[in-house]
Design a protein around this motif. Structure first.
Motif, mmCIF file in Angstrom:
data_model
loop_
_atom_site.group_PDB
_atom_site.id
_atom_site.type_symbol
_atom_site.label_atom_id
_atom_site.label_comp_id
_atom_site.label_asym_id
_atom_site.label_seq_id
_atom_site.Cartn_x
_atom_site.Cartn_y
_atom_site.Cartn_z
ATOM 1 N N SER A 25 -18.444 -5.540 -2.048
ATOM 2 C CA SER A 25 -17.550 -4.610 -1.377
ATOM 3 C C SER A 25 -16.162 -4.722 -1.996
ATOM 4 O O SER A 25 -15.926 -5.499 -2.925
ATOM 5 N N CYS A 26 -15.212 -3.950 -1.460
ATOM 6 C CA CYS A 26 -13.839 -4.028 -1.969
ATOM 7 C C CYS A 26 -13.270 -5.414 -1.684
ATOM 8 O O CYS A 26 -13.762 -6.144 -0.820
ATOM 9 N N CYS A 57 -14.327 -1.586 2.739
ATOM 10 C CA CYS A 57 -13.294 -0.548 2.866
ATOM 11 C C CYS A 57 -13.624 0.681 2.026
ATOM 12 O O CYS A 57 -13.045 1.748 2.230
ATOM 13 N N CYS A 58 -14.550 0.562 1.096
ATOM 14 C CA CYS A 58 -14.953 1.726 0.300
ATOM 15 C C CYS A 58 -15.726 2.740 1.138
ATOM 16 O O CYS A 58 -15.934 3.875 0.709
ATOM 17 N N CYS A 65 -13.646 4.795 -3.922
ATOM 18 C CA CYS A 65 -13.599 3.653 -4.834
ATOM 19 C C CYS A 65 -14.280 3.996 -6.151
ATOM 20 O O CYS A 65 -15.075 4.935 -6.245
ATOM 21 N N SER A 66 -13.988 3.195 -7.130
ATOM 22 C CA SER A 66 -14.652 3.323 -8.420
ATOM 23 C C SER A 66 -15.995 2.604 -8.357
ATOM 24 O O SER A 66 -16.351 1.994 -7.342
ATOM 25 N N THR A 67 -16.747 2.637 -9.441
ATOM 26 C CA THR A 67 -18.065 1.998 -9.451
ATOM 27 C C THR A 67 -17.974 0.491 -9.305
ATOM 28 O O THR A 67 -18.931 -0.141 -8.862
ATOM 29 N N ASP A 68 -16.827 -0.104 -9.658
ATOM 30 C CA ASP A 68 -16.680 -1.556 -9.500
ATOM 31 C C ASP A 68 -16.031 -1.914 -8.167
ATOM 32 O O ASP A 68 -15.524 -3.016 -7.995
ATOM 33 N N ASP A 73 -8.607 6.030 -4.459
ATOM 34 C CA ASP A 73 -8.041 7.182 -3.763
ATOM 35 C C ASP A 73 -7.884 6.869 -2.281
ATOM 36 O O ASP A 73 -8.812 6.362 -1.639
ATOM 37 N N VAL A 74 -6.708 7.204 -1.766
ATOM 38 C CA VAL A 74 -6.466 7.197 -0.320
ATOM 39 C C VAL A 74 -6.046 8.612 0.044
ATOM 40 O O VAL A 74 -4.934 9.045 -0.266
#
Length: 651
Positions: A25-26, A57-58, A65-68, A73-74
């Protein structure tokens, strides 16, 4: 064997996708940073239902979120958020785009976001952010920010200058609709060589336009309207060859426009409401891409150059309220096939309306009022099949009957203003006049027309506003008027109409309700040069029967018209008492019953008309305390201005 091979490859593909999918996760830092932002909100728009500690949080609302699994983006626009913007958002090291627009956030804008080493788009527009923007110290490395939108907030003070020295990538800067003051920083373009859009409008900037803006070599949009800028346009600004939209209205700029033709790529030119003088240069014909030209409310003069005909892409030409003169036939309007709006009110053009205007088949709005045009309207105007708004007020046009016979071919007309013409002619009574089924506003005022209120008006089933004041009409008010179901503004004052006030006027549906469809005029209707109305429902609901020869009693049914804001029955020959039912008109702001033969007592219940601001019962035979008048509120509302100024003229 083939079947086994296919199944094997299928299992392998599923396994490969499973192994390739992200399993983490993030980070805790990202999660905590977002929760710190949430903690600063007094109203979170339901985010707390999604933003929960211990979850990825993604997966939270508004987060991408990106793939990692890095937050990139918010997006929390229009979430009804209230509170402050936490500087902890600056700890999102992979954040690329932050959009908090259209909320109710207040306090300061954390400069940690402006100086972020990752954010490329920052939009906090349409909030309540305030305080001064702090100047950032010069930083060693360039910032990645490309788009900054802080428009429509409550920022004050001087706009910082050193902050932008490292913003080499910034291409869009929008700080409009705030209260920034002082001079426009001269270093903006030198610091931001990639700037393509700059919007400084609706602030309190003063002083000259800095010559440094001429260094914006790639800028395409420059807006600085509605400030307090002074002086002439700097010569170096004309060298910005890529400029497509230049908007500087409502300032105090002056000088001539001799260099304007250097903007060969310009599509929109808006210099309205300034102090420019001189003529439009002949070289304007070199601006082949020009689609809109707004030079209204200046002090320009001279004839229109014939080279305007070369601007074949023109859609809007707004030259109102200047001192332009000469004949309009100098311009060959037939070369402007895209023209939709032509507004030349308040100038000194003379001669006849040129035939070439009628070749503009896409014309939607045409206003030639308050000039010195003369003659008859040409039958060719019938070619304008798209024409919706036509105002020819205050010229010297003749032959009103033929005018209506011609205009009936313009079947899309919704607004027709032709007052202060056709002096001392007769009101057309030809029942064959038709084709005006879409008409919503009709003004034939100040013409001294004789005759009666014509029957053909009964066909105008969509009519909302009717101005027939200042004529010499006689006879009674026809009963069919109550069949005009959308009529909410009727002014037939200053005529010689007779008989009793018809009860049909008491049955007008739109004067019983506050409902008026929210439409927009193709051009604003002016009641003075500084007072305009863009929508019909901005006008008050009015019944003005003053200055006629009406007799009899005030109908008791008048109390049904509860949406009325203004009732004028003055200067007639009405008798009897003031109808008690008038006290039911609780929205009234204007009540004028003066100069009649009324008697009896002024109703005490008139004291309950709390919005009443104009009250006149003088020159009658009434009894009662004048304390009523002394207790009235004395204030000027937009509705009152409309009532008072339309008696002068609507253009």
């Amino acid at each position: 064997m083939i079947r086994f091979s296919t199944a094997f490859h299928g299992v392998a593909l599923v396994l490969l996708l499973f192994l390739a999918s992200p399993t983490r996760s993030c980070t805790e830092q990202e999660s905590n940073s977002l929760l710190q932002f949430l903690a600063g909100l007094s109203q979170d728009g339901g985010l707390n239902m999604s933003w929960r500690n211990g979850t990825d949080c993604c997966t939270w609302k508004g987060i991408s979120c990106s793939t990692d699994r890095t937050v990139t983006d918010v997006f929390l626009a229009s979430r009804n958020l209230q509170g402050i913007i936490s500087p902890f958002l600056g700890n999102l090291m992979g954040l690329l785009r932050l959009n908090l627009s259209y909320n109710s956030l207040f306090g300061e804008l954390p400069m940690e976001l402006v100086s972020s080493r990752s954010i490329i788009i920052l939009d906090v527009s349409f909030n309540r952010l305030n305080k001064d923007l702090q100047d950032l110290p010069s930083l060693s490395s360039a910032q990645p920010l490309k788009v900054l939108n802080i428009s429509s907030n409550l920022f004050t003070g001087h706009f910082p200058s050193t902050t932008w020295e490292t913003m080499k990538s910034l291409s869009v800067l929008n700080i409009s609709n705030n209260s920034f003051m002082g001079q426009i920083p001269s270093v903006l373009c030198a610091s931001m060589p990639s700037l393509t859009m700059l919007d400084l409008s609706y602030n309190q900037f003063s002083g000259n336009i800095p010559p440094g803006l001429g260094n914006c070599s790639v800028i395409t949009h420059l807006n600085a309207g509605n400030n307090n800028l002074t002086g002439a346009l700097p010569d170096i600004l004309f060298n910005v060859s890529m400029l497509e939209h230049l908007s500087l209205p409502n300032n105090q700029l002056e000088g001539s426009l001799s260099g304007i033709s250097k903007f060969t790529n310009l599509v929109t030119l808006d210099l309205g409401s300034n102090r420019f003088k001189g003529n439009i240069p002949d070289s304007i014909g070199e601006m082949k891409k020009l689609g809109e030209i707004h030079l209204d409310h200046n002090m320009m003069s001279g004839e229109l150059p014939s080279t305007l005909s070369n601007c074949r892409e023109l859609i809007t030409m707004d030259l109102k309220n200047n001192n332009f003169s000469g004949e309009l036939s100098k311009v060959n309007f037939s070369n402007l096939p895209n023209l939709k709006t032509l507004d030349l009110v308040w100038n000194n053009f003379s001669g006849t309306i040129p035939e070439s205007i009628y070749a503009c088949s896409n014309l939607v709005a045409l206003r030639l009022s308050a000039n010195r045009l003369q003659g008859q309207l040409s039958e060719s105007i019938g070619n304008l099949k798209s024409l919706s708004f036509l105002s020819l007020v205050e010229n010297s046009l003749t032959n009103i009957t033929t005018t209506f016979q011609i205009l009936k071919r313009c079947r899309n007309l919704t607004t027709l203003l032709i007052g202060l013409n056709f002096m001392h002619e007769a009101m057309p009574e030809d029942d064959r006049i038709d084709g005006f089924e879409n008409l919503q506003v009709l003004a034939i005022n100040d013409c001294s027309l004789s005759g009666k209120i014509p029957l053909w008006l009964s066909k105008l089933k969509n009519l909302e506003m009717l101005f027939l004041y200042n004529n010499q009409l006689t006879g009674s008010t026809p009963n069919w008027i109550s069949n005009l179901n959308y009529l909410f503004y009727i002014d037939i004052s200053n005529n010689s109409l007779t008989g009793e006030i018809p009860t049909a006027l008491m049955d007008m549906p739109m004067l019983k309700t506050n409902m008026v469809a929210p439409k927009v005029f193709e051009l604003p209707i002016y009641t003075t040069q500084s007072l305009q109305y863009r929508m019909p429902n901005a006008f008050p609901k009015v019944m003005n029967l003053g200055n006629n020869n009406f007799t009899g009693l005030i109908p008791k049914e008048i109390g049904q018209l509860k949406a009325l804001l203004s009732l004028n029955l003055s200067f007639n020959k009405l008798s009897g008492q003031i109808s008690q039912s008038i006290c039911n008109l609780t929205n009234l702001q204007v009540l004028d019953l003066s100069s009649n033969n009324l008697n009896g007592t002024i109703p005490d219940a008139l004291n309950d008309l709390h919005f009443l601001s104009r009250f006149n019962v003088s020159n009658n035979d009434l009894e009662g305390s004048f304390q009523l008048q002394a207790s009235l509120a004395r204030f000027q509302t937009p509705a009152l201005k409309a009532i008072e100024n339309c008696v002068v003229s609507c253009l």
